[in-house]
Design a protein around this motif. Structure first.
Motif, PDB file in Angstrom:
ATOM      1  N   VAL A 221       0.882  -1.176   0.000  1.00 29.07           N
ATOM      2  CA  VAL A 221       0.000   0.000   0.000  1.00 29.07           C
ATOM      3  C   VAL A 221       0.916   1.221   0.000  1.00 29.07           C
ATOM      4  O   VAL A 221       1.925   1.251   0.732  1.00 29.07           O
ATOM      5  CB  VAL A 221      -0.919   0.010   1.249  1.00 29.07           C
ATOM      6  CG1 VAL A 221      -1.636   1.349   1.399  1.00 29.07           C
ATOM      7  CG2 VAL A 221      -1.937  -1.126   1.177  1.00 29.07           C
TER       8      VAL A 221
ATOM      9  N   GLY B 247      -2.369   2.402   6.843  1.00 30.76           N
ATOM     10  CA  GLY B 247      -3.088   2.590   8.099  1.00 30.76           C
ATOM     11  C   GLY B 247      -4.529   3.019   7.919  1.00 30.76           C
ATOM     12  O   GLY B 247      -5.176   3.447   8.876  1.00 30.76           O
TER      13      GLY B 247
ATOM     14  N   GLY C 110      -6.819   0.949   6.206  1.00 27.15           N
ATOM     15  CA  GLY C 110      -7.631  -0.230   5.900  1.00 27.15           C
ATOM     16  C   GLY C 110      -7.468  -0.770   4.490  1.00 27.15           C
ATOM     17  O   GLY C 110      -8.099  -1.762   4.127  1.00 27.15           O
TER      18      GLY C 110
ATOM     19  N   GLY D  41      -4.787  -2.166   2.995  1.00 29.66           N
ATOM     20  CA  GLY D  41      -4.074  -3.443   2.963  1.00 29.66           C
ATOM     21  C   GLY D  41      -5.019  -4.584   3.328  1.00 29.66           C
ATOM     22  O   GLY D  41      -5.042  -5.626   2.657  1.00 29.66           O
ATOM     23  N   ALA D  42      -5.812  -4.394   4.375  1.00 28.26           N
ATOM     24  CA  ALA D  42      -6.769  -5.429   4.773  1.00 28.26           C
ATOM     25  C   ALA D  42      -7.782  -5.664   3.649  1.00 28.26           C
ATOM     26  O   ALA D  42      -8.177  -6.796   3.383  1.00 28.26           O
ATOM     27  CB  ALA D  42      -7.477  -5.001   6.057  1.00 28.26           C
TER      28      ALA D  42
END
Ligand code: COA
Length: 148
Positions: A80, A86, A88, A90-91
């Motif tokens: 990312v 930070g 979200g 990547g998730a």
């Protein structure tokens, strides 16, 4: 985590090449042993349907290269853009890849984290991964640079 970013998730396409390589360099994912252009060439020749990018306003901001060898799923080149970490993303791209692997019949995903990248263990734990008591062994069959 709530995510209000407008990132569009889609398959990698040829025109993304330079932006994806730049993203990997920015995220410290390229090493002397890995030629990113060759890695992308091999992936798109093998299973392009499992290579994903996240795009915001024409800019590639995330990537995830998944694979399924008929036994296990694998994840490589998760990235990312640093300025958007930070939030979200990547998730989100991981969930997208996991769904694609599940739809391919894949029962379990393995992934490798460099020992020096200790922060990633926390990230992967947060999204449901556990550390397995295995040692990864490898054997290089040819060197990208030497084969040019
Ligand atoms: C790994 C990476 C893709 C994570 O992407 P991201 O968008 O920043 O992660 P998210 O915002 O989706 O985080 C998901 C959860 O993990 C946590 N997390 C993310 N990065 C973390 C870190 N470095 N340390 C601890 N926790 C972390 C977040 O707090 C979040 O938890 P929450 O849901 O409880 O709030 C990104 O940091 C990156 O590109 N790193 C550089 C490339 C890299 O090392 N890739 C992995 C190679 S193995």
């Amino acid at each position: 985590m709530l995510n209000s970013r407008p990132m569009e998730l889609r398959r990698y396409q040829t025109s993304d090449l330079d932006q994806v390589v730049a993203l990997w360099k920015e995220c410290g994912l390229t090493t002397a042993a890995n030629n990113p252009y060759r890695d992308i060439q091999r992936k798109t020749a093998d299973s392009p349907e499992l290579f994903f990018v996240g795009e915001e306003q024409g800019k590639i901001v995330a990537s995830c290269m998944a694979g399924f060898d008929g036994h296990r799923g694998w994840i490589y080149y998760l990235a990312v853009a640093p300025s958007l970490q930070g939030k979200g993303l990547g998730a989100r791209i991981m969930r997208h890849a996991e769904k694609a692997l599940l739809d391919s019949g894949c029962p379990k995903i393995d992934l490798m984290v460099r020992k020096t990248n200790t922060q990633m263990l926390d990230f992967y734990s947060k999204i449901g991964y556990q550390s397995d008591p295995v040692v990864v062994m490898s054997k290089r069959l040819y060197d990208d640079e030497a084969s040019d």
